[in-house]
Design an enzyme around this catalytic site. Structure first.
Site, PDB file in Angstrom:
ATOM      1  N   GLU A  93       0.809  -1.220   0.000  1.00  0.00           N
ATOM      2  CA  GLU A  93       0.000   0.000   0.000  1.00  0.00           C
ATOM      3  C   GLU A  93       0.838   1.265   0.000  1.00  0.00           C
ATOM      4  OE1 GLU A  93      -0.631  -2.590   2.025  1.00  0.00           O
ATOM      5  OE2 GLU A  93      -2.655  -3.223   1.472  1.00  0.00           O
ATOM      6  N   HIS A 111      -9.747  -4.421  11.496  1.00  0.00           N
ATOM      7  CA  HIS A 111     -10.454  -4.305  10.214  1.00  0.00           C
ATOM      8  C   HIS A 111     -11.767  -3.532  10.336  1.00  0.00           C
ATOM      9  CE1 HIS A 111      -7.747  -7.570   9.021  1.00  0.00           C
ATOM     10  NE2 HIS A 111      -8.111  -7.387   7.773  1.00  0.00           N
TER      11      HIS A 111
HETATM   12  C1  LIG Z   1      -1.946  -4.149   4.662  1.00  0.00           C
HETATM   13  C2  LIG Z   1      -3.005  -5.080   4.208  1.00  0.00           C
HETATM   14  N1  LIG Z   1      -3.393  -5.050   2.921  1.00  0.00           N
HETATM   15  C3  LIG Z   1      -4.356  -5.882   2.484  1.00  0.00           C
HETATM   16  C4  LIG Z   1      -4.953  -6.758   3.339  1.00  0.00           C
HETATM   17  C5  LIG Z   1      -6.052  -7.691   2.832  1.00  0.00           C
HETATM   18  N2  LIG Z   1      -5.495  -9.035   2.733  1.00  0.00           N
HETATM   19  C6  LIG Z   1      -5.654  -9.893   3.740  1.00  0.00           C
HETATM   20  S1  LIG Z   1      -4.852 -11.300   3.461  1.00  0.00           S
HETATM   21  C7  LIG Z   1      -4.305 -10.817   1.967  1.00  0.00           C
HETATM   22  C8  LIG Z   1      -3.468 -11.747   1.157  1.00  0.00           C
HETATM   23  C9  LIG Z   1      -2.185 -12.108   1.828  1.00  0.00           C
HETATM   24  O1  LIG Z   1      -1.562 -13.181   1.195  1.00  0.00           O
HETATM   25  P1  LIG Z   1      -0.295 -13.943   1.760  1.00  0.00           P
HETATM   26  O2  LIG Z   1       0.621 -12.977   2.418  1.00  0.00           O
HETATM   27  O3  LIG Z   1       0.252 -14.757   0.674  1.00  0.00           O
HETATM   28  O4  LIG Z   1      -0.882 -14.864   2.937  1.00  0.00           O
HETATM   29  P2  LIG Z   1      -1.922 -16.063   2.840  1.00  0.00           P
HETATM   30  O5  LIG Z   1      -3.284 -15.455   2.949  1.00  0.00           O
HETATM   31  O6  LIG Z   1      -1.694 -16.774   1.582  1.00  0.00           O
HETATM   32  O7  LIG Z   1      -1.664 -16.891   4.055  1.00  0.00           O
HETATM   33  C10 LIG Z   1      -4.756  -9.533   1.701  1.00  0.00           C
HETATM   34  C11 LIG Z   1      -4.485  -8.800   0.467  1.00  0.00           C
HETATM   35  C12 LIG Z   1      -4.547  -6.732   4.689  1.00  0.00           C
HETATM   36  N3  LIG Z   1      -5.104  -7.527   5.599  1.00  0.00           N
HETATM   37  N4  LIG Z   1      -3.560  -5.896   5.091  1.00  0.00           N
END
Ligand SMILES: Cc1ncc(C[n+]2csc(CCOP(=O)(O)OP(=O)(O)O)c2C)c(N)n1
Ligand SMILES: [Mg+2]
Lengths: 471, 331
Positions: A204, A273
């Site tokens: 972000e 959130h």
């Molecule tokens: C700063 C931030 N941006 C976006 C999100 C929304 N979000 C939650 S999980 C996620 C994906 C994360 O993927 P990864 O790091 O690969 O972890 P996984 O879910 O695969 O365990 C996103 C975009 C968030 N929680 N925090």
């Protein structure tokens, strides 16, 4: 021994769904993890997996059935004969002790708060004056009104502006191939292609800053934050770079950019959130801040925001996305930034809100009318510049004001309005300006606590009665 | 996509008790998550609920490499990590249902649980935010010279957040005892690693800070355990941070409401059949003679019992008292 398989809830908001397709038939052996059926929710088609092992004894709901209620039995699973365990009917597990807070409690609490809260000290400043009074666009007589969801209205606004101006592009996490985490950008990738509808990595601070740079470079970015909670990663670029550049450059250059996404509490997503950033951004000179409720305002204001030469913070609300309202069918429907709207004329008390709380004050006003209190309702729509003129004019008539928002009470939007009213309409007040806000706590996860943490219609009614000195 | 090679079979085999524990711990996580998914479906768990199904070998193998006092921190996909650290399934499930008996008294929910006793520092909802925090826990270890290591888990998506690299630099600069574990399950919500990362070999992300990195088969609990032992030893010895990229896969959607249309059903099925960490390990232990068929069955039965008890506890416990709304904000 047999177990019932129940219709699952597959999203936080799902109450019923369509059993689109069975992927097993009676007599099939299933293991945990096997896909049993496809189920359509309000947002998507989901696969539903088995948890327990056994044989499908009976399918209770035919495929294609619509409106199947969550937790309704849809099939019977028979355990393997030799390993017969206790019958574990999942239906037997019930929510115990879910406590609804009573209306009386809510009222008492609000009354007590009202009694304790003294109006803020007089502040004779002049900030937050609305720009020259702007009128809403004339909607020609006989214009067709089309009912659309707020989700569609936002998408249409972006699509129209992207058709009109090739320098407008959309960037954010999951906005392209996934069609938006909350499906706001549905169809945009197809129409505008991957050069203008861009999936970013999760970064972000990086892409907000990149958007600022692209705006400096002559483009008009729309930057979507999956939710505003994640924009805290990016807030330095929003404030230090986007908001201050026009001033710092002596007016040479500015930053025409829209930062948008859902703001405030969704449902049960807990402290990190569920935050309302309205007053945070409304505090910053150089930013414009918009928080609409109705679909027409969402559309008209987003179009205006994209055309605006300043950085604009556009605060949406996840729960409101699915609500439907009429929108005038016009080639160009624009709503002026900085102009509140009087939704209902009334003489007894002014009630002011923005975003999702507008829906609550509309409902509260109906109930208050039943009790003989005639409320005037104002939808702020824009938080900066704040249309204090419209609010003051109303208070001069009603002599009482209640503000409603989800944000925390300290330094809230309501605090600012109270300060303005006390400064500019002090002599007209018959009661202390009163705020209904989110509670001064991080958002709890537990269902009963979450309910207490947010403004409710009961709180609003109690506050309105309190300023009218009615019980 | 290149997969790390599976270890050659047959092998001498691990100590039988440890092997059994691995199998048991992985199965407990799997069954717990299946039950959580079911309770979500019944409306007893709300909001976001990110299941760990498919990734069990990662936390089970890593946890076994730890010494008492070592810390663990991760993101929101945290149920498996908590069970692996020894947190009580009842308390975890009760937090999922938002009850007073949950680890955070029902105030934190699925994404936010902590246990000082088990040195588990959360449970963080903001992608990437746990990485500097884990680095700070390692800083406190070095400061106090207590010999502890902090396991800092994050996803392939999180690996693109800026604060990860700010952390890498400080950790390398100050030789902090931290093991960065990238759980590469190949997707961040609907975005595959290839679509988000200029360099998809995430184990090399520490190169410009001279942080060594290793790619590990995250579906093979023994391979994870061995890599975990090497990595924790390295960090503990004062050499500084180290990165492990664990190749793994999540079977379910990102959260309960993700229809997962960005990948095919066949892709998921293939991983389940060819690489499932539990099925394969069970078969391997049978073949090796470390476990008997009836022992496997017995474990499954015992675990289902534990999970059902946890679910009952979590649905029968009361919600937090409304007085709790304003507690725990300040000390
Ligand atoms: C700063 C931030 N941006 C976006 C999100 C929304 N979000 C939650 S999980 C996620 C994906 C994360 O993927 P990864 O790091 O690969 O972890 P996984 O879910 O695969 O365990 C996103 C975009 C968030 N929680 N925090
Ligand atoms: Mg991932």
């Amino acid at each position: 021994m047999s177990t019932q398989i129940l219709m699952p809830a597959l999203s936080p908001t799902m109450e019923e769904g369509k059993l689109a397709k069975w992927l097993v038939k009676e007599g099939d052996e299933v293991r945990s993890g096997d896909i049993l059926a496809e189920i359509e929710t309000d947002k998507a088609t989901m696969e539903f997996e088995a948890v327990d092992e056994g044989r499908i004894g009976k399918l209770l709901v035919a495929e294609g059935t619509e409106g199947v209620k969550v937790n309704q039995p849809i099939a019977v699973l028979v355990a393997d004969g030799d390993d017969a365990e206790e019958p574990e009917s999942v239906a037997a597990i019930q929510v115990k002790g879910a406590r609804e807070e009573t209306k009386q409690q809510a009222e008492a609490e609000v009354r007590e708060e009202v009694a304790r809260g003294k109006p803020a000290a007089r502040v004779a400043d002049d900030t937050g004056r609305a720009e020259a009074a702007l009128a809403d666009m004339e909607v020609p007589e006989g214009t067709e009104l089309v009912t659309v969801t707020v989700r569609e209205a936002l998408r249409d606004a972006m699509a129209e502006e992207m058709r009109r101006d090739a320098s407008v592009f959309l960037m954010g996490e999951e906005v392209a191939q996934y069609q938006g985490a909350y499906k706001i950008s549905q169809g945009l990738l197809d129409e505008f292609g991957a050069e203008r509808v861009i999936d970013t990595p999760i970064t972000e601070h990086g892409f907000a800053g990149l958007g600022v740079g692209a705006a400096f470079g002559g483009l008009k970015p729309i930057v979507e934050f999956m939710t505003w909670n994640f924009a805290m990663q990016a807030i330095d670029q929003i404030i230090n770079s986007a908001a201050k550049t026009r001033y710092m450059s002596g007016g040479q250059m500015g930053c025409p950019i829209v930062f948008r996404g859902p703001n405030g509490a969704a449902a049960r997503v807990a402290a990190q959130h569920s935050q309302d950033y309205s007053s945070w951004y409304a505090n910053v000179p150089g930013l414009k801040v918009i928080a609409p409720y109705f679909a027409a305002d969402a559309k008209g204001l987003l179009k205006a925001a994209i055309r605006d030469p300043n950085p604009v913070i556009f605060l949406e609300n996840e729960i409101v996305y699915g609500r439907s309202f009429p929108v005038p069918k016009m080639d160009e429907y624009l709503v002026p930034i900085g102009k509140a709207k009087v939704l209902r004329a009334g003489k007894d008390v002014t009630i002011v809100a923005h975003s999702i709380c507008v829906g609550q004050i509309v409902e509260a006003a109906e109930k208050l009318a039943g009790e003989g209190i005639d409320a005037e309702l104002i939808d702020l729509r824009t938080l900066r510049p704040l249309d204090t003129a419209t609010v003051i004019e109303s208070v001069k008539k009603t002599n009482r004001i209640v503000t409603v928002e989800q944000g925390w009470p300290i330094c809230s939007v309501g605090s600012e309005i109270a300060s303005q009213i006390v400064g500019k309409a002090f002599d007209y007040l018959d009661a202390p300006p009163t705020k209904v806000t989110g509670k001064d706590v991080p958002m709890p996860y537990a269902a009963n606590l979450e309910k207490l943490a947010l403004p409710t219609i009961d709180y609003i009614i109690a506050a309105a009665k309190a300023v009218c000195y009615r019980n | 996509m290149s997969e790390p090679a599976r270890k050659e079979e047959p092998e001498a085999g691990l100590d039988a008790a440890l092997a059994k524990k691995f199998y048991y711990d992985m199965l407990l996580i799997r069954r717990f998550e299946e039950k959580a998914g079911q309770l979500y479906g019944m409306g007893l768990i709300g909001g976001f609920c990110h299941l760990y199904i498919g990734q069990e070998a990662v936390v089970v193998g890593m946890q076994a490499a730890l010494k008492p006092g070592d810390q663990v921190i991760t993101a929101y996909r945290d149920h498996g990590h908590m069970l692996a650290t020894g947190m009580d399934p009842k308390g975890v499930m009760a937090e999922l249902t938002g009850r007073a008996t949950g680890y955070s008294k029902g105030k934190g929910g699925s994404m936010h649980m902590f246990s000082v006793e088990q040195h588990f520092y959360g449970g963080h909802g903001i992608v990437g935010a746990q990485v500097p925090i884990g680095t700070g826990l390692a800083f406190s270890n070095r400061y106090k010279k207590n010999g502890a290591v902090c396991l800092t888990y994050f996803g392939d998506g999180a690996a693109n957040q800026g604060q990860v690299y700010e952390s890498f630099n400080m950790a390398a600069l100050w030789k902090l005892p931290v093991v960065y574990i990238i759980e590469n399950n190949q997707y961040a919500m609907g975005t595959s690693v290839e679509r988000s990362s200029a360099t998809p070999e995430l184990c090399k992300r520490g190169a410009s800070f001279d942080i060594p990195g290793e790619k590990v088969d995250g579906m093979d609990v023994e391979a994870v355990y061995e890599a975990g032992q090497r990595a924790t030893e390295y960090a503990r010895s004062g050499k500084g941070p180290i990165i492990l990229e664990l190749k793994t896969y999540r079977y379910r959607g990102h959260s309960m409401s993700d229809p997962a249309k960005y990948r095919t059903r066949e892709e998921v099925q293939e991983v389940r059949e060819k690489r499932d960490p539990i099925e394969h390990y069970g078969a391997r232990l049978l073949q090796r003679g470390a476990l008997r068929e009836d022992e496997l069955k017995g474990m499954d039965k015992a675990i289902r019992g534990i999970v059902n008890t946890a679910a009952e506890f979590a649905t029968e416990s009361p919600e937090p008292s409304t007085d709790e709304l304003f507690t725990d904000i300040y000390a």
